[in-house]
Design an enzyme around this catalytic site. Structure first.
Site, mmCIF file in Angstrom:
data_model
loop_
_atom_site.group_PDB
_atom_site.id
_atom_site.type_symbol
_atom_site.label_atom_id
_atom_site.label_comp_id
_atom_site.label_asym_id
_atom_site.label_seq_id
_atom_site.Cartn_x
_atom_site.Cartn_y
_atom_site.Cartn_z
ATOM 1 N N GLY A 11 -41.814 8.480 18.851
ATOM 2 C CA GLY A 11 -42.199 9.215 19.851
ATOM 3 C C GLY A 11 -41.858 10.730 19.405
ATOM 4 N N ASP A 68 -30.293 14.580 21.542
ATOM 5 C CA ASP A 68 -29.796 13.748 22.423
ATOM 6 C C ASP A 68 -30.418 14.334 23.644
ATOM 7 O OD1 ASP A 68 -28.558 11.148 23.026
ATOM 8 O OD2 ASP A 68 -27.012 12.499 24.026
ATOM 9 N N SER A 69 -31.064 13.205 24.529
ATOM 10 C CA SER A 69 -31.563 13.843 25.762
ATOM 11 C C SER A 69 -31.293 12.600 26.834
ATOM 12 C CB SER A 69 -33.067 14.132 25.564
ATOM 13 O OG SER A 69 -33.538 13.030 25.128
ATOM 14 N N TYR A 155 -39.051 8.355 30.214
ATOM 15 C CA TYR A 155 -38.956 8.575 31.673
ATOM 16 C C TYR A 155 -40.284 9.488 32.133
ATOM 17 C CZ TYR A 155 -34.375 6.439 32.024
ATOM 18 O OH TYR A 155 -33.241 5.553 31.852
#
Length: 158
Positions: A11, A68-69, A155
Site C-alpha cells: 500500500g 513509521d506511522s 485504520y
C-alpha cells in the site's frame, strides 16, 4: 536515481511510486532486493523510521526512504501507537486490528474517541548519514464506531 523503500507494505509502495516518479526517482522495495524487514525496537516513530532506513541502506547500498506511522488513541493511553501494525497480533492484519480497536473502544462516547494518526518519513543518503531528512505529520480526529468508506488501508476505515 534508485531509492529503496524500507518497507514490504505494498500500500505504501502504491502511494509513493507516483509521487516520486515525476521527480526522477525509481522506487524499489527492500523485498525486491532480498532485504528482510528490520527489527523495529525503537521507542518513538522517528527511531523506528531511522532503524528501518539504516537497515535498508546497509542491505542495498542505496539511499533509503522509510516511514513509521500509527494511530494514537487518547482513551487507550496512546495505544495502539508504535504497535499499530501488530495491534491484534499478526503484522499487517488490518481487519483484526480494526476489530480489536473497536472492541477496546466499546462504550466510549464519541467525544472521548479522540485520536491522531502520526506519520514520520526518513530519507537517508547512506547508512551512516549524520543528517537524515525527517518529516513528521499529525492528523487529528476521532475513531468512528464502525468502518466507513472504500479507499485506503490499515485504520483508514475507522
Amino acid at each position: 536515481m534508485r531509492l529503496v523503500l524500507a518497507s514490504s507494505n505494498m500500500g505504501k509502495l502504491a502511494e509513493l511510486q507516483p509521487l516520486l516518479a515525476g521527480a526522477g526517482y525509481e522506487l524499489v522495495t527492500q523485498g525486491e532486493l532480498g532485504i528482510s524487514d528490520a527489527i523495529e525496537d525503537g521507542h518513538t516513530f522517528v527511531e523506528n523510521a531511522l532503524i528501518k532506513a539504516r537497515h535498508a541502506c546497509r542491505g542495498s547500498g542505496l539511499p533509503a526512504l522509510a516511514d513509521d506511522s500509527g494511530l494514537v488513541v487518547d482513551a487507550l493511553d496512546g495505544a495502539p501507537g508504535l504497535r499499530s501494525a501488530r495491534y491484534a497480533g499478526a503484522h499487517g492484519d488490518a481487519a483484526s486490528n480494526n476489530r480489536k480497536l473497536l472492541a477496546e473502544l466499546q462504550g466510549v462516547p464519541d467525544d472521548k474517541r479522540t485520536a491522531r494518526f502520526v506519520a514520520v518519513i526518513v530519507l537517508l543518503r547512506h547508512a551512516e548519514d549524520p543528517l537524515p531528512l525527517i518529516a513528521q505529520g499529525v492528523w487529528e480526529g476521532r475513531v468512528l464506531t464502525a468502518p466507513r468508506g472504500e479507499n485506503g488501508f490499515g485504520y483508514d476505515p475507522l
